[in-house]
Design an enzyme around this catalytic site. Structure first.
Site, PDB file in Angstrom:
ATOM      1  N   LYS A 131       0.862  -1.178   0.000  1.00 22.59           N
ATOM      2  CA  LYS A 131       0.000   0.000   0.000  1.00 22.59           C
ATOM      3  C   LYS A 131       0.905   1.236   0.000  1.00 22.59           C
ATOM      4  O   LYS A 131       1.827   1.341   0.832  1.00 22.59           O
ATOM      5  CB  LYS A 131      -0.858  -0.016   1.268  1.00 22.59           C
ATOM      6  CG  LYS A 131      -2.313   0.270   1.013  1.00 22.59           C
ATOM      7  CD  LYS A 131      -3.131  -0.022   2.243  1.00 22.59           C
ATOM      8  CE  LYS A 131      -4.478   0.643   2.136  1.00 22.59           C
ATOM      9  NZ  LYS A 131      -5.261   0.475   3.362  1.00 22.59           N
TER      10      LYS A 131
HETATM   11  O1  G3P Z   1      -8.077   0.914   4.991  1.00 18.87           O
HETATM   12  C1  G3P Z   1      -8.300   2.250   4.872  1.00 18.87           C
HETATM   13  C2  G3P Z   1      -9.710   2.736   5.123  1.00 18.87           C
HETATM   14  O2  G3P Z   1     -10.656   1.769   4.873  1.00 18.87           O
HETATM   15  C3  G3P Z   1      -9.885   3.553   6.358  1.00 18.87           C
HETATM   16  O3  G3P Z   1     -11.216   3.704   6.777  1.00 18.87           O
HETATM   17  O4  G3P Z   1     -12.949   4.409   8.380  1.00 18.87           O
HETATM   18  O5  G3P Z   1     -10.528   4.974   8.835  1.00 18.87           O
HETATM   19  O6  G3P Z   1     -11.781   6.146   7.044  1.00 18.87           O
HETATM   20  P1  G3P Z   1     -11.640   4.873   7.818  1.00 18.87           P
END
Ligand code: G3P
Length: 214
Positions: free
Chosen positions: A83
């Site tokens: 990533k």
């Molecule tokens: O993996 C990255 C992403 O899905 C993060 O999600 O909820 O922290 O914005 P969030």
């Protein structure tokens, strides 16, 4: 649409993998930090549980270091997808390591031009964060619609991996738009599985079953 689970919690990954609905896993530095465990140890354990793409994030700020880091991460397991943040340094890294056959997931994408540039650099996946756009009153799913149209226009091979999913509607709309992958946190996966009418139906069938003479 492929379903990835968005967590670094190995017990939750195991639980959902056993149901048979998980095609891959995404992690990020915040999710790894939550486990309180060592990064590489967690990634190795996840690779043993799920036989599919496992995203592990590079944290170096500049391309030369990020390239070295990406190569190291890719050595952990053939299923590791590196990533890489959506920055100029990140795209430089993607260009170099993709040519070496390393799979990449360009993360923290918030606009369609960013998505187009990541595809041109050769990213395997692009991760638009829909929930975080909704948080600032922008249309997260609108971005997916735009990206799908642009990718279709030019037949890019980069797969749209809808990330930062916060609710079942994000998931449904991602599928309606033909996104390649949705990465879903465990709490939303549980919501996807359940329907109150299913529970009521099971309860009624079981109660009626008791009345059937044996
Ligand atoms: O993996 C990255 C992403 O899905 C993060 O999600 O909820 O922290 O914005 P969030």
């Amino acid at each position: 649409m492929k379903i990835f689970i968005d967590t670094a919690d190995v017990e939750l990954i195991r639980e959902h993998a056993e149901i048979g609905i998980i095609d891959g896993v995404t992690t990020n530095p915040s999710l790894i930090a939550k486990t309180g465990r060592k990064f590489e140890e967690v990634v190795r354990e996840i690779c043993d549980i799920v036989d599919g793409p496992i995203s592990a994030e590079a944290v170096s700020p500049n391309a030369p270091e990020m390239i070295v880091e990406a190569r190291e991460l890719a050595k952990i397991h053939p299923n590791v997808v590196v990533k890489i943040p959506m920055t100029a340094q990140g795209l430089k890294t993607v260009k170099v390591v993709s040519a070496e056959g390393i799979k990449t997931n360009v993360t923290l994408c918030f606009s369609s031009p960013q998505a187009l540039l990541a595809a041109k650099a050769g990213a395997t996946y692009i991760s638009p964060f829909v929930g975080r756009l909704d948080d600032i009153s922008a249309q997260g799913m609108g971005l997916i619609e735009e990206m799908m149209e642009i990718y279709d226009n030019y037949d890019f091979e980069t797969q749209v991996l809808v990330a930062s999913i916060r609710n079942p509607l994000h998931f449904i709309e991602a599928a309606q738009m033909g996104a390649h992958v949705a990465t879903v946190p465990p709490n939303v996966l549980s919501q996807l599985l359940k329907h109150p009418l299913t529970d009521i139906g099971i309860e009624k069938f079981m109660a009626d079953w008791e009345k059937v003479p044996s």
